[in-house]
Scaffold this active site. Structure first.
Site, PDB file in Angstrom:
ATOM      1  N   GLU A  51       0.815  -1.231   0.081  1.00  0.00           N
ATOM      2  CA  GLU A  51       0.009  -0.071   0.024  1.00  0.00           C
ATOM      3  C   GLU A  51       0.835   1.236  -0.014  1.00  0.00           C
ATOM      4  O   GLU A  51       2.162   1.170   0.106  1.00  0.00           O
ATOM      5  CB  GLU A  51      -1.060  -0.161   1.277  1.00  0.00           C
ATOM      6  CG  GLU A  51      -2.070  -1.156   1.186  1.00  0.00           C
ATOM      7  CD  GLU A  51      -3.138  -1.123   2.300  1.00  0.00           C
ATOM      8  OE1 GLU A  51      -3.849  -1.985   2.455  1.00  0.00           O
ATOM      9  OE2 GLU A  51      -2.804  -0.422   3.374  1.00  0.00           O
ATOM     10  N   TYR A  55      -3.303   6.308  -2.035  1.00  0.00           N
ATOM     11  CA  TYR A  55      -4.032   5.150  -2.206  1.00  0.00           C
ATOM     12  C   TYR A  55      -3.790   4.174  -3.716  1.00  0.00           C
ATOM     13  O   TYR A  55      -3.607   3.175  -3.732  1.00  0.00           O
ATOM     14  CB  TYR A  55      -5.371   5.043  -1.837  1.00  0.00           C
ATOM     15  CG  TYR A  55      -5.744   5.468  -0.407  1.00  0.00           C
ATOM     16  CD1 TYR A  55      -4.735   4.634   0.617  1.00  0.00           C
ATOM     17  CD2 TYR A  55      -6.698   6.024  -0.136  1.00  0.00           C
ATOM     18  CE1 TYR A  55      -5.083   4.950   1.902  1.00  0.00           C
ATOM     19  CE2 TYR A  55      -6.871   6.288   1.338  1.00  0.00           C
ATOM     20  CZ  TYR A  55      -6.027   5.625   2.217  1.00  0.00           C
ATOM     21  OH  TYR A  55      -6.318   5.962   3.660  1.00  0.00           O
ATOM     22  N   CYS A  60      -1.394  -4.630  -5.870  1.00  0.00           N
ATOM     23  CA  CYS A  60      -1.929  -5.768  -5.298  1.00  0.00           C
ATOM     24  C   CYS A  60      -0.834  -6.807  -5.279  1.00  0.00           C
ATOM     25  O   CYS A  60      -0.024  -6.994  -6.276  1.00  0.00           O
ATOM     26  CB  CYS A  60      -3.282  -6.280  -5.896  1.00  0.00           C
ATOM     27  SG  CYS A  60      -4.379  -4.850  -5.837  1.00  0.00           S
ATOM     28  N   GLU A  62      -1.303 -10.070  -6.381  1.00  0.00           N
ATOM     29  CA  GLU A  62      -1.473 -10.795  -7.709  1.00  0.00           C
ATOM     30  C   GLU A  62      -0.777 -10.061  -8.879  1.00  0.00           C
ATOM     31  O   GLU A  62       0.124 -10.681  -9.552  1.00  0.00           O
ATOM     32  CB  GLU A  62      -2.973 -10.989  -8.309  1.00  0.00           C
ATOM     33  CG  GLU A  62      -3.811 -11.607  -7.141  1.00  0.00           C
ATOM     34  CD  GLU A  62      -4.469 -10.707  -6.352  1.00  0.00           C
ATOM     35  OE1 GLU A  62      -5.626 -11.057  -5.725  1.00  0.00           O
ATOM     36  OE2 GLU A  62      -4.158  -9.501  -5.695  1.00  0.00           O
ATOM     37  N   CYS A  93      -9.255  -8.380  -7.089  1.00  0.00           N
ATOM     38  CA  CYS A  93     -10.005  -7.004  -7.272  1.00  0.00           C
ATOM     39  C   CYS A  93     -10.039  -6.873  -8.977  1.00  0.00           C
ATOM     40  O   CYS A  93      -9.503  -7.796  -9.988  1.00  0.00           O
ATOM     41  CB  CYS A  93      -9.282  -5.798  -7.005  1.00  0.00           C
ATOM     42  SG  CYS A  93      -7.976  -5.294  -7.589  1.00  0.00           S
TER      43      CYS A  93
END
Length: 147
Positions: A51, A55, A60, A62, A93
């Site tokens: 993170e 933001y 992520c 993956e 996501c």
């Protein structure tokens, strides 16, 4: 013939995704994610979510695993395991679904729970009727099952 993996490969991917989760940098969401990606060459690449205070700058687990694989020259993906701390099967996501779709729809996706249970699907199962390279007149990079 659809892609397949052995029970041993699946168990290894699940364990490696859980281990990758422990390296997560998630001070804002507190939602740790780990991923382990098996390529056709037999290599396994792991990733965790990282993170950022901005933001949008987060990445992520993956995508981290996929970027590591591709940056090492591995582009034929066979299976991806995803681990979180949630008591439910947590799916990648939307951005990750589109990102991993670039490398084929037949890649096996293993969603796990901390209790060791898992559920298998494919990238195509997560993102049916998807948009990909073939829609732009390019060939999709996709691993095929050995015959």
């Amino acid at each position: 013939m659809p892609l397949s993996i052995t029970d041993e490969q699946r168990d290894t991917l699940i364990a490696m995704a859980a281990e990758a989760k422990t390296k997560s940098y998630s001070p804002y969401s507190k939602f740790r994610v780990g991923a382990a990606l098996l390529t056709k060459s037999g290599n396994i690449y792991t990733g965790c979510n990282v993170e950022n205070a901005s933001y949008g700058g987060a990445i992520c687990a993956e995508r981290t695993a996929y970027v590591k694989a591709v940056s090492e020259g591995d582009k034929l993906m066979v299976a991806l395991a995803v681990a979180t701390d949630a008591d439910a099967f947590t799916s990648p996501c939307g951005i990750c679904r589109q990102f991993v779709r670039e490398f084929g729809t037949s890649t096996i996706v293993i969603l796990t729970k901390p209790d060791g249970s898992f559920k298998e699907t494919t990238v195509g199962g997560l993102l049916p009727d998807s948009f990909g390279p073939d829609d732009l007149g390019f060939e999709t990079i996709e691993a095929t099952a050995d015959e």
